[in-house]
Design a protein around this motif. Structure first.
Motif, PDB file in Angstrom:
ATOM      1  N   UNK A  35       0.834  -1.194   0.000  1.00  0.00           N
ATOM      2  CA  UNK A  35       0.000   0.000   0.000  1.00  0.00           C
ATOM      3  C   UNK A  35       0.875   1.253   0.000  1.00  0.00           C
ATOM      4  N   UNK A  37       0.066   5.097   1.516  1.00  0.00           N
ATOM      5  CA  UNK A  37      -0.838   6.008   2.205  1.00  0.00           C
ATOM      6  C   UNK A  37      -0.244   7.409   2.109  1.00  0.00           C
ATOM      7  N   UNK A  39      -0.539  11.431   3.788  1.00  0.00           N
ATOM      8  CA  UNK A  39      -1.021  12.217   4.924  1.00  0.00           C
ATOM      9  C   UNK A  39      -0.653  13.679   4.694  1.00  0.00           C
ATOM     10  N   UNK A  45      -3.783   9.810   7.844  1.00  0.00           N
ATOM     11  CA  UNK A  45      -3.391   9.055   6.649  1.00  0.00           C
ATOM     12  C   UNK A  45      -4.612   8.502   5.919  1.00  0.00           C
ATOM     13  N   UNK A  47      -5.629   6.059   2.232  1.00  0.00           N
ATOM     14  CA  UNK A  47      -5.090   5.181   1.199  1.00  0.00           C
ATOM     15  C   UNK A  47      -4.949   5.918  -0.129  1.00  0.00           C
ATOM     16  N   UNK A  50      -2.904   0.628  -3.890  1.00  0.00           N
ATOM     17  CA  UNK A  50      -2.546  -0.672  -3.329  1.00  0.00           C
ATOM     18  C   UNK A  50      -2.351  -1.681  -4.455  1.00  0.00           C
ATOM     19  N   UNK A  90       3.546   7.214   3.121  1.00  0.00           N
ATOM     20  CA  UNK A  90       3.945   5.974   3.775  1.00  0.00           C
ATOM     21  C   UNK A  90       3.741   4.791   2.829  1.00  0.00           C
ATOM     22  N   UNK A  94       1.102  -5.483   4.083  1.00  0.00           N
ATOM     23  CA  UNK A  94       0.067  -6.158   4.870  1.00  0.00           C
ATOM     24  C   UNK A  94       0.574  -7.456   5.436  1.00  0.00           C
ATOM     25  N   UNK A 100      -5.264  -8.195   9.018  1.00  0.00           N
ATOM     26  CA  UNK A 100      -5.150  -6.955   8.257  1.00  0.00           C
ATOM     27  C   UNK A 100      -4.094  -6.008   8.781  1.00  0.00           C
ATOM     28  N   UNK A 101      -3.223  -6.491   9.643  1.00  0.00           N
ATOM     29  CA  UNK A 101      -2.179  -5.633  10.197  1.00  0.00           C
ATOM     30  C   UNK A 101      -1.266  -5.115   9.105  1.00  0.00           C
ATOM     31  N   UNK A 102      -0.834  -3.870   9.269  1.00  0.00           N
ATOM     32  CA  UNK A 102       0.094  -3.250   8.327  1.00  0.00           C
ATOM     33  C   UNK A 102       1.411  -2.918   9.017  1.00  0.00           C
ATOM     34  N   UNK A 104       4.369  -0.315   8.475  1.00  0.00           N
ATOM     35  CA  UNK A 104       4.641   0.911   7.738  1.00  0.00           C
ATOM     36  C   UNK A 104       6.133   1.197   7.680  1.00  0.00           C
ATOM     37  N   UNK A 105       6.542   1.830   6.589  1.00  0.00           N
ATOM     38  CA  UNK A 105       7.872   2.400   6.536  1.00  0.00           C
ATOM     39  C   UNK A 105       7.903   3.670   7.365  1.00  0.00           C
ATOM     40  N   UNK A 106       9.076   4.284   7.464  1.00  0.00           N
ATOM     41  CA  UNK A 106       9.219   5.485   8.278  1.00  0.00           C
ATOM     42  C   UNK A 106       8.621   6.725   7.637  1.00  0.00           C
TER      43      UNK A 106
END
Lengths: 114, 113
Positions: A35, A37, A39, A45, A47, A50, A90, A94, A100-102, A104-106
């Protein structure tokens, strides 16, 4: 465990130039779901796009990305940056379970200047 | 459009005090998540839930508890707040299946003095 790397913390561009934000990932699973995202300032954030299909370009709102399993990459691109693209971006991976936990990168802060 | 709300939007707490952050979603999503956002660290998962009555530890659960009393509500509890927990906290809800999209609330800015 899973991890996502965004190499650029800050990218500054002039309006009209192409955008490319890097994203690579690590996972033991053979079918990753990636994905992007976005912000904007003082917002939450949301979407952007994806993909879970290898080598297929996915597009939304002028941005596009292609999942490449061979290189574990999912770079975000746009042909011509606009001032309104200035935001925090971001990349996320998944979890392979049903939660459904993601991960994320920094994040990469994109600043587009006139 | 999915709807996730958080309260309070801003909170100042004292070290050692108890803080409860609340989240409500009207999307009828099974899954809910709590993240904290810090510069240089992105969004990190604290706790999540896949239905009423369930809570699971995320990647950084130490110092936090969670409660999911109903499908709509998911709370994050700091029993003994510390200055290191000063951050912006986001709640999100989501569904499994082909989408897996998460919908984020507006965030809560917490300052622990």
């Amino acid at each position: 465990g899973d991890s996502v790397t965004q190499t650029e913390g800050l990218v500054t561009l002039t309006e009209g130039l192409p955008v490319m934000l890097n994203c690579t990932y690590q996972t033991i699973y053979s079918n990753p779901f990636l994905f992007w995202y976005v912000q904007h300032l003082n917002e939450s954030p949301r979407l952007l796009l994806k993909s879970f299909t290898d080598n297929k370009r996915t597009e939304h709102q002028g941005f596009h990305a292609t999942l490449h399993k061979s290189s574990s990459s999912f770079h975000l691109q746009k042909s011509s940056a606009q001032l309104s693209d200035s935001a925090l971006y971001y990349c996320a991976l998944r979890d392979n379970t049903n939660t459904g936990k993601l991960t994320f990168g920094d994040g990469t802060v994109l600043t587009v200047k006139p | 459009e999915a709807a996730v709300t958080q309260s309070p939007r801003n909170k100042v707490a004292v070290t050692g005090g108890k803080v409860t952050l609340s989240c409500n979603q009207t999307n009828n999503h099974n899954n809910m998540y709590w993240y904290r956002q810090d510069t240089g660290h992105g969004l990190r998962l604290i706790h999540y839930s896949y239905g009423a009555g369930s809570t699971e530890k995320g990647d950084i659960p130490d110092g936090y508890k969670a409660s999911r009393p109903s499908q709509e509500n998911f709370s994050l509890i700091l029993e003994l707040a510390t200055p290191s927990q000063t951050s912006v906290y986001f709640c999100a809800s989501g569904v499994t299946g082909t989408s897996y999209e998460q919908y984020f609330g507006p965030g809560t800015r917490l300052t622990v003095l």
